[in-house]
Design an enzyme around this catalytic site. Structure first.
Site, PDB file in Angstrom:
ATOM      1  N   TYR A   1     -16.359 -55.969  27.739  1.00 22.93           N
ATOM      2  CA  TYR A   1     -16.700 -56.798  26.565  1.00 22.93           C
ATOM      3  C   TYR A   1     -17.495 -56.012  25.530  1.00 22.93           C
ATOM      4  O   TYR A   1     -17.850 -54.870  25.746  1.00 22.93           O
ATOM      5  CB  TYR A   1     -17.350 -58.127  26.947  1.00 22.93           C
ATOM      6  CG  TYR A   1     -18.616 -58.169  27.783  1.00 22.93           C
ATOM      7  CD1 TYR A   1     -19.499 -57.118  27.886  1.00 22.93           C
ATOM      8  CD2 TYR A   1     -18.942 -59.350  28.455  1.00 22.93           C
ATOM      9  CE1 TYR A   1     -20.659 -57.227  28.633  1.00 22.93           C
ATOM     10  CE2 TYR A   1     -20.096 -59.476  29.209  1.00 22.93           C
ATOM     11  CZ  TYR A   1     -20.950 -58.400  29.290  1.00 22.93           C
ATOM     12  OH  TYR A   1     -22.093 -58.518  30.022  1.00 22.93           O
ATOM     13  N   GLU A   2     -17.668 -56.658  24.375  1.00 24.68           N
ATOM     14  CA  GLU A   2     -18.268 -55.988  23.200  1.00 24.68           C
ATOM     15  C   GLU A   2     -17.413 -54.823  22.731  1.00 24.68           C
ATOM     16  O   GLU A   2     -17.935 -53.809  22.258  1.00 24.68           O
ATOM     17  CB  GLU A   2     -19.670 -55.477  23.527  1.00 24.68           C
ATOM     18  CG  GLU A   2     -20.753 -56.482  23.380  1.00 24.68           C
ATOM     19  CD  GLU A   2     -20.542 -57.366  22.198  1.00 24.68           C
ATOM     20  OE1 GLU A   2     -20.193 -56.852  21.134  1.00 24.68           O
ATOM     21  OE2 GLU A   2     -20.697 -58.586  22.355  1.00 24.68           O
ATOM     22  N   GLY A   3     -16.107 -54.924  22.891  1.00 25.75           N
ATOM     23  CA  GLY A   3     -15.216 -53.809  22.583  1.00 25.75           C
ATOM     24  C   GLY A   3     -15.105 -52.961  23.836  1.00 25.75           C
ATOM     25  O   GLY A   3     -16.123 -52.455  24.343  1.00 25.75           O
TER      26      GLY A   3
ATOM     27  N   GLN B   1     -14.772 -48.200  21.993  1.00 20.07           N
ATOM     28  CA  GLN B   1     -16.019 -47.498  21.608  1.00 20.07           C
ATOM     29  C   GLN B   1     -15.710 -46.036  21.286  1.00 20.07           C
ATOM     30  O   GLN B   1     -16.250 -45.474  20.332  1.00 20.07           O
ATOM     31  CB  GLN B   1     -17.050 -47.542  22.752  1.00 20.07           C
ATOM     32  CG  GLN B   1     -17.442 -48.925  23.207  1.00 20.07           C
ATOM     33  CD  GLN B   1     -18.009 -49.784  22.108  1.00 20.07           C
ATOM     34  OE1 GLN B   1     -18.788 -49.324  21.291  1.00 20.07           O
ATOM     35  NE2 GLN B   1     -17.602 -51.030  22.075  1.00 20.07           N
TER      36      GLN B   1
END
Ligand SMILES: Cc1cc2nc3c(=O)[nH]c(=O)nc-3n(C[C@H](O)[C@H](O)[C@H](O)COP(=O)(O)OP(=O)(O)OC[C@H]3O[C@@H](n4cnc5c(N)ncnc54)[C@H](O)[C@@H]3O)c2cc1C
Length: 595
Positions: free
Chosen positions: A439-441, A446
Site C-alpha cells: 500500500y501507499e504505492g 516507489q
C-alpha cells in the site's frame, strides 16, 4: 512468545549522539523540544507500547474486526486502548497548538511511530491515518474547514482516512470514476465506490473524516481532472458536535492476510456531502501531501516490524538450546549451546540489527530534515532539506518495508519450526509486514517515482544534493584512520550509484524501458549507500562514546555491527550495479504470450 521493549536507549543515542537533536529547540516554535523533554516523551511512549499496545497485538490478530450491517467493531480492548492513547495526548503530539496540539517536531513523531507500529501495527494505523488527514487538511483546507475539523483530529475524538482506491484502479488513479456534483450551497454531492479503505469504519471515534478523491462533473480525464474532498461520516453541527448521518457507508470489510485488527473497508458513497480541499482539479497535489507523509509513515512501519522481529529473534536465540558451537561448547554445563553461538543464526540476527540501527538513524535524520524544511529561518536551508526529503521518501518507503518483511521472515527462521506456530507470535509479523510493501504505492511504484521523478527533479539538482552531501562526508573523513574501514567502502558504493545513474542517463532517453528495468535495483543500490553513510556517522558517534570511556560495550557493539554491514551487506551494491547495467533487453525479450 514474541517480546517487545521500546528501544529508548537506541533512539536517544541516535538523536543525541549521531544527530544533533538539541538543534531542534533553536528552530522557531520548537523552543520546548529540548533533549530532556524528548527523552521523557520517549520513555512514556515506551511504557504505553509495552503495557497497553503490545499485549493487544496478538489478541487483535486472533479476533480481527467484526462487520455487521455497516457497523464495524474492533477487537476486544482496542476501544479502551484508543481512549487511553487519546487521553494521554498521543494523537496531538506534533499537531499545531492553534488547534490544541503540542506542537512538537516531526522528529519526535517519527520516533513514536516506530514504537507504536512495532508494538501493534494494526492499532497504530488508526491514529496514523488521522495524522495523514490532519496534514492534508492543514496544508490545503480552507480556514473554515481547518477551524471545524483540525481540533477534532488533534484530540483524536474524530479520525481520518484516505480514499483513493477503486475496484478497477489502484496504481492508475487517472481512471477513477467517483463523481462529484457541485451543490448550490458550495458543497459537492459525491457518488462512487472506494475499496481497501483502511480504518474506513470502526468504533474507536465518534466521527470519521474521509478524504476522498473524485472527479467533478465536466473535469478532464486522467489525473488532471481529480479533486480532493472532505466527506465526514456524520455532518458536524455549527458548534462542532456530531449531527446528521452522511451518505457514506461501509459495505463490507476484507478478510485478509495480516493487520486483521485494522478494518479494511469497502466504502459506498451515495450522494454523500463533501467539501473541496485545495483547488479544483488539483486533488492529486493535495493528496500527495497526505501520501508523502503516509509513505514515510509506512516506511516507519517497516522499521517497527523489523525491530519487533529482531527483539523476538534475539530473545529466542539466547534461550533455545540446540547443537554445539563449532569451536567447542559454550554452555558446557547444559545439554546443548544456545543457538546464538551458530554463525548462521548470527547472520540472521546481525542482518536484522544492522538494518534496524542504521535505518532508525536514517529515518530520524529525515524527521529532522522535515522540521528544518518547515521551520528554518533560512530559505536556502529549507529548500536543501526539502530536496533531501524528496529523494529519500521513496527509498525509505520501499527499502524499509522490503527489509521489514525480510527481518520478519528471519525471525521465523530463527525460531525454526516454532516460528511457524501461531501462538509463538512471530508468524504474525510476516503477515502484517507484507502489506507495507503494497500500500501507499507498491514498492515497484516507489522505485519508478525515484527514477522517473526524483532523479530528474530540478534538472538532477536534488539527486546531486544527496550524493554531494555523502561525497562531502567522504572527503571530510577519508583520512581519518579510525573511519577508513567505513568511509572507503561508502566511497566505492557512491561510485556505483554514479555509474548506474550515468548508464541510465545514456540509455533511458533512447529506451524508456531502461528506466523501468533499472528502477528497483537502483532504489536498493541508493538505499544501501545511504545506510552505509548512516553507519559511518554512527561509527563517529561510537568512537566519541568510547573516548569518553563509559558504556564501552554499547559503543563496541555499534562498531561491530557497522563492520558486519560494511563487509556482508554493502557488497550487494556491486551486483546491483551489474544488474542495472544488464539493461532492459533480457526483461523485454519474451513476448507476453510466450511466458
Ligand atoms: C490492507 C490494505 C489497505 C489499504 N489501504 C488503503 C487506503 O487506506 N486507502 C486507499 O486508497 N487504498 C488503500 N489500499 C490500496 C493500495 O494502496 C493498493 O492496493 C495499491 O496502491 C496497489 O494498487 P492495486 O492493488 O490496484 O494494484 P495494481 O495497481 O493493479 O498493481 C498490480 C501490480 O502491477 C504493478 N504495476 C501497476 N502499474 C504499474 C506501472 N505503471 N509500472 C510498473 N508496475 C506497475 C504494481 O507494482 C503491482 O505489482 C489498501 C490495500 C490493502 C490491501
Amino acid at each position: 512468545m514474541a517480546v517487545y521493549k521500546g528501544p529508548v536507549k537506541d533512539i536517544s543515542f541516535v538523536l543525541n549522539e549521531v544527530l544533533d537533536v538539541a538543534s531542534l529547540a533553536k528552530l522557531p516554535g520548537y523552543e520546548d523540544a529540548t533533549p530532556d523533554t524528548i527523552q521523557a516523551i520517549l520513555e512514556e511512549a515506551a511504557k504505553l507500547c509495552e503495557n497497553v499496545l503490545f499485549p493487544l497485538n496478538r489478541t487483535g490478530d486472533e479476533e480481527g474486526c467484526h462487520y455487521e450491517n455497516g457497523v464495524v467493531r474492533t477487537p476486544k480492548g482496542f476501544k479502551e486502548a484508543y481512549d487511553q492513547f487519546r487521553e494521554g495526548g498521543w494523537t496531538a503530539v506534533t499537531c499545531d497548538p492553534e488547534y490544541g496540539g503540542q506542537g512538537l517536531p516531526a522528529t519526535v513523531g517519527f520516533a513514536l511511530t516506530e514504537m507504536f507500529t512495532a508494538s501493534n501495527q494494526a492499532f497504530a494505523m488508526y491514529p496514523g491515518l488521522s495524522h495523514g488527514a490532519y496534514e492534508a487538511l492543514s496544508r490545503h483546507g480552507s480556514d473554515a474547514l481547518k477551524k471545524l475539523y483540525l481540533p477534532k483530529l488533534t484530540d483524536g475524538t474524530w479520525s481520518g482516512t484516505m480514499c483513493l482506491t477503486e475496484p478497477h484502479c489502484g496504481t492508475d488513479l487517472g481512471m477513477l470514476r467517483t463523481r462529484a456534483e457541485p451543490q448550490p450551497d458550495g458543497s459537492y454531492s459525491i457518488t462512487g465506490t472506494k475499496i481497501f479503505i483502511s480504518a474506513g469504519e470502526h468504533d474507536l471515534t465518534e466521527n470519521i473524516l474521509h478524504l476522498v478523491l473524485a472527479r467533478p462533473e465536466g473535469a478532464p480525464g486522467g489525473t488532471r481532472g481529480i479533486s480532493l474532498f472532505l466527506v465526514p461520516k456524520f455532518l458536524p453541527k455549527a458548534d462542532g458536535s456530531v449531527g446528521e448521518r452522511n451518505g457514506i457507508r461501509c459495505g463490507a470489510i476484507e478478510h485478509k492476510m495480516g493487520i486483521k485488527a485494522n478494518a479494511t473497508c469497502v466504502m459506498n458513497l451515495d450522494g454523500a456531502k463533501g467539501w473541496l480541499v485545495g483547488e479544483l482539479n488539483k486533488g492529486m497535489n493535495a493528496m500527495f501531501v497526505m501520501m508523502n507523509a503516509a509513505r514515510l509513515g509506512v516506511g516507519m512501519q517497516g522499521l517497527g516490524i523489523a525491530e519487533a522481529s529482531r527483539q523476538s529473534a534475539l530473545a529466542y536465540a539466547q534461550d533455545r538450546l540446540q547443537g554445539r558451537s563449532l569451536t567447542g561448547p559454550k554452555n558446557a554445563a547444559g545439554p546443548a549451546d544456545p543457538i546464538i553461538v551458530h554463525p548462521d543464526v548470527r547472520r540472521m540476527l546481525l542482518t536484522q540489527k544492522s538494518f534496524t540501527e542504521a535505518a532508525r538513524a536514517l529515518a530520524l535524520w529525515v524527521g529532522m530534515l522535515i522540521d528544518e524544511a518547515h521551520r528554518h529561518p533560512d530559505a536556502a536551508r529549507r529548500e536543501a532539506a526539502d530536496d533531501l526529503i524528496q529523494m529519500l521518501t521513496p527509498i525509505i518507503k520501499a527499502y524499509f518495508t522490503d527489509m521489514g518483511s525480510e527481518c520478519a521472515n528471519l525471525a521465523v527462521q530463527t525460531y525454526g519450526g516454532h516460528g511457524f506456530i501461531r501462538e509463538n507470535g512471530v508468524e504474525q509479523l510476516v503477515r502484517d509486514a507484507r502489506i507495507t510493501q503494497l500500500y501507499e504505492g507498491t514498492n515497484g511504484i516507489q522505485a519508478l517515482d525515484l527514477v522517473g521523478r526524483k532523479l530528474p527533479m530540478k534538472g538532477g539538482a536534488a539527486a546531486q544534493r544527496l550524493l554531494g552531501l555523502m561525497s562531502g562526508f567522504v572527503a571530510e573523513h577519508k583520512n581519518d584512520d579510525k573511519l577508513k574501514e567505513f568511509v572507503e567502502p561508502l566511497e566505492k558504493a557512491l561510485g556505483r550509484v554514479q555509474d548506474a545513474a550515468f548508464f541510465l542517463l545514456q540509455n533511458a532517453m533512447k529506451n524508456p524501458d531502461e528506466a523501468g528495468a533499472a528502477a528497483t535495483d537502483l532504489l536498493r543500490l541508493m538505499a544501501l549507500t545511504a545506510m552505509s553513510y548512516m553507519w559511518a556517522r554512527i561509527a563517529i558517534a561510537a568512537h566519541k562514546g568510547l573516548a569518553a570511556g563509559t558504556d564501552n560495550a554499547f559503543y563496541e557493539a555499534k562498531l561491530a555491527t557497522a563492520r558486519f554491514f560494511t563487509a556482508r551487506v554493502l557488497p550487494q551494491t556491486t551486483s546491483l550495479n551489474h544488474q542495472i547495467k544488464a539493461g532492459a533487453a533480457t526483461l523485454m525479450a519474451l513476448p507476453a504470450e510466450a511466458f
